[in-house]
Design a protein around this motif. Structure first.
Motif, PDB file in Angstrom:
ATOM      1  N   MET A  80      14.647   5.622  -4.018  1.00  0.00           N
ATOM      2  CA  MET A  80      14.395   4.217  -3.688  1.00  0.00           C
ATOM      3  C   MET A  80      14.253   4.035  -2.184  1.00  0.00           C
ATOM      4  SD  MET A  80      16.572   1.961  -6.404  1.00  0.00           S
ATOM      5  CE  MET A  80      18.036   2.968  -6.526  1.00  0.00           C
ATOM      6  N   ALA A  81      15.056   4.759  -1.409  1.00  0.00           N
ATOM      7  CA  ALA A  81      14.971   4.660   0.055  1.00  0.00           C
ATOM      8  C   ALA A  81      13.648   5.223   0.558  1.00  0.00           C
ATOM      9  CB  ALA A  81      16.141   5.400   0.698  1.00  0.00           C
ATOM     10  N   SER A  82      13.105   6.223  -0.137  1.00  0.00           N
ATOM     11  CA  SER A  82      11.862   6.848   0.312  1.00  0.00           C
ATOM     12  C   SER A  82      10.623   6.022  -0.017  1.00  0.00           C
ATOM     13  CB  SER A  82      11.708   8.231  -0.312  1.00  0.00           C
ATOM     14  OG  SER A  82      11.337   8.121  -1.674  1.00  0.00           O
ATOM     15  N   ARG A  83      10.777   4.968  -0.804  1.00  0.00           N
ATOM     16  CA  ARG A  83       9.608   4.201  -1.226  1.00  0.00           C
ATOM     17  C   ARG A  83       9.107   3.252  -0.159  1.00  0.00           C
ATOM     18  NH1 ARG A  83      12.425   0.158  -5.617  1.00  0.00           N
ATOM     19  NH2 ARG A  83      13.482  -1.099  -4.079  1.00  0.00           N
ATOM     20  N   ARG A  84       9.726   3.255   1.005  1.00  0.00           N
ATOM     21  CA  ARG A  84       9.293   2.344   2.070  1.00  0.00           C
ATOM     22  C   ARG A  84       9.312   3.070   3.408  1.00  0.00           C
ATOM     23  NH1 ARG A  84      14.043   0.682  -0.254  1.00  0.00           N
ATOM     24  NH2 ARG A  84      15.862   1.146   0.988  1.00  0.00           N
ATOM     25  N   PRO A  85       8.467   2.644   4.337  1.00  0.00           N
ATOM     26  CA  PRO A  85       8.473   3.255   5.666  1.00  0.00           C
ATOM     27  C   PRO A  85       9.810   3.006   6.358  1.00  0.00           C
ATOM     28  CG  PRO A  85       6.570   1.821   5.367  1.00  0.00           C
ATOM     29  CD  PRO A  85       7.465   1.627   4.190  1.00  0.00           C
ATOM     30  N   ALA A  86      10.153   3.848   7.311  1.00  0.00           N
ATOM     31  CA  ALA A  86      11.402   3.689   8.058  1.00  0.00           C
ATOM     32  C   ALA A  86      11.481   2.288   8.653  1.00  0.00           C
ATOM     33  CB  ALA A  86      11.489   4.735   9.156  1.00  0.00           C
TER      34      ALA A  86
ATOM     35  N   LYS B  79       0.830  -1.208   0.000  1.00  0.00           N
ATOM     36  CA  LYS B  79       0.000   0.000   0.000  1.00  0.00           C
ATOM     37  C   LYS B  79       0.864   1.258   0.000  1.00  0.00           C
ATOM     38  CE  LYS B  79      -4.042  -2.057   2.159  1.00  0.00           C
ATOM     39  NZ  LYS B  79      -4.922  -2.091   3.335  1.00  0.00           N
ATOM     40  N   TYR B  80       1.907   1.256   0.809  1.00  0.00           N
ATOM     41  CA  TYR B  80       2.809   2.403   0.878  1.00  0.00           C
ATOM     42  C   TYR B  80       3.482   2.618  -0.488  1.00  0.00           C
ATOM     43  CZ  TYR B  80       6.467   5.471   2.721  1.00  0.00           C
ATOM     44  OH  TYR B  80       7.293   6.530   2.961  1.00  0.00           O
ATOM     45  N   TRP B  81       3.973   1.541  -1.096  1.00  0.00           N
ATOM     46  CA  TRP B  81       4.646   1.638  -2.387  1.00  0.00           C
ATOM     47  C   TRP B  81       3.704   2.173  -3.467  1.00  0.00           C
ATOM     48  CZ3 TRP B  81       4.097  -0.597  -7.232  1.00  0.00           C
ATOM     49  CH2 TRP B  81       5.184  -0.437  -8.095  1.00  0.00           C
ATOM     50  N   LEU B  82       2.480   1.645  -3.506  1.00  0.00           N
ATOM     51  CA  LEU B  82       1.515   2.086  -4.514  1.00  0.00           C
ATOM     52  C   LEU B  82       1.152   3.559  -4.369  1.00  0.00           C
ATOM     53  CD1 LEU B  82      -0.873  -0.995  -4.578  1.00  0.00           C
ATOM     54  CD2 LEU B  82       0.601  -0.224  -6.461  1.00  0.00           C
ATOM     55  N   ALA B  83       1.065   4.035  -3.122  1.00  0.00           N
ATOM     56  CA  ALA B  83       0.643   5.417  -2.868  1.00  0.00           C
ATOM     57  C   ALA B  83       1.758   6.441  -3.071  1.00  0.00           C
ATOM     58  CB  ALA B  83       0.095   5.532  -1.443  1.00  0.00           C
ATOM     59  N   SER B  84       2.994   5.998  -3.171  1.00  0.00           N
ATOM     60  CA  SER B  84       4.120   6.926  -3.239  1.00  0.00           C
ATOM     61  C   SER B  84       4.096   7.771  -4.519  1.00  0.00           C
ATOM     62  CB  SER B  84       5.434   6.152  -3.181  1.00  0.00           C
ATOM     63  OG  SER B  84       6.515   7.052  -3.357  1.00  0.00           O
ATOM     64  N   PRO B  85       4.222   9.109  -4.370  1.00  0.00           N
ATOM     65  CA  PRO B  85       4.297   9.985  -5.543  1.00  0.00           C
ATOM     66  C   PRO B  85       5.723  10.129  -6.071  1.00  0.00           C
ATOM     67  CG  PRO B  85       4.276  11.315  -3.570  1.00  0.00           C
ATOM     68  CD  PRO B  85       4.139   9.869  -3.123  1.00  0.00           C
TER      69      PRO B  85
END
Length: 106
Positions: A71-77, A14-20
């Protein structure tokens, strides 16, 4: 213009799909018509299909700090994607695919 398909595994679909971010960083290097997908049988397996005006420019960009940051920003910490093997078949425009590049994608 080549059509490129990229697939890989993520921890938080869900996080990956929502990333702008992918659109923000890929469009300036000539990538258009970015579409995202998930594997219905393996929900954490995701993919992109996109039009790439200049593959060399895209692959050069993917080696930059800006791409690494994206690439690092595409996932939660604390959440790490499985980089796996990403294969990017390239459409020849004739309904066939040629062998593509291998690497990581945003």
């Amino acid at each position: 213009m080549p059509t490129v398909m990229v697939c890989h595994n993520v921890k938080d679909t869900k996080y990956w799909l929502a990333s702008p971010v992918r659109k923000q960083v890929l469009e300036p290097v000539g990538v258009t018509n970015i579409r995202t997908f998930t594997d219905p049988q393996t929900p954490n397996r995701v993919g992109l299909v996109m039009e790439v005006a200049d593959m060399q420019k895209l692959m050069a960009f993917m080696q930059t700090k800006a791409a690494a940051d994206a690439m690092a920003s595409r996932r939660p910490a604390g959440d790490h994607d499985d980089p796996g093997s990403i294969v990017t078949p390239i459409s020849t425009g004739l309904g066939q695919c040629s062998a593509g590049q291998r690497g990581r994608m945003i």
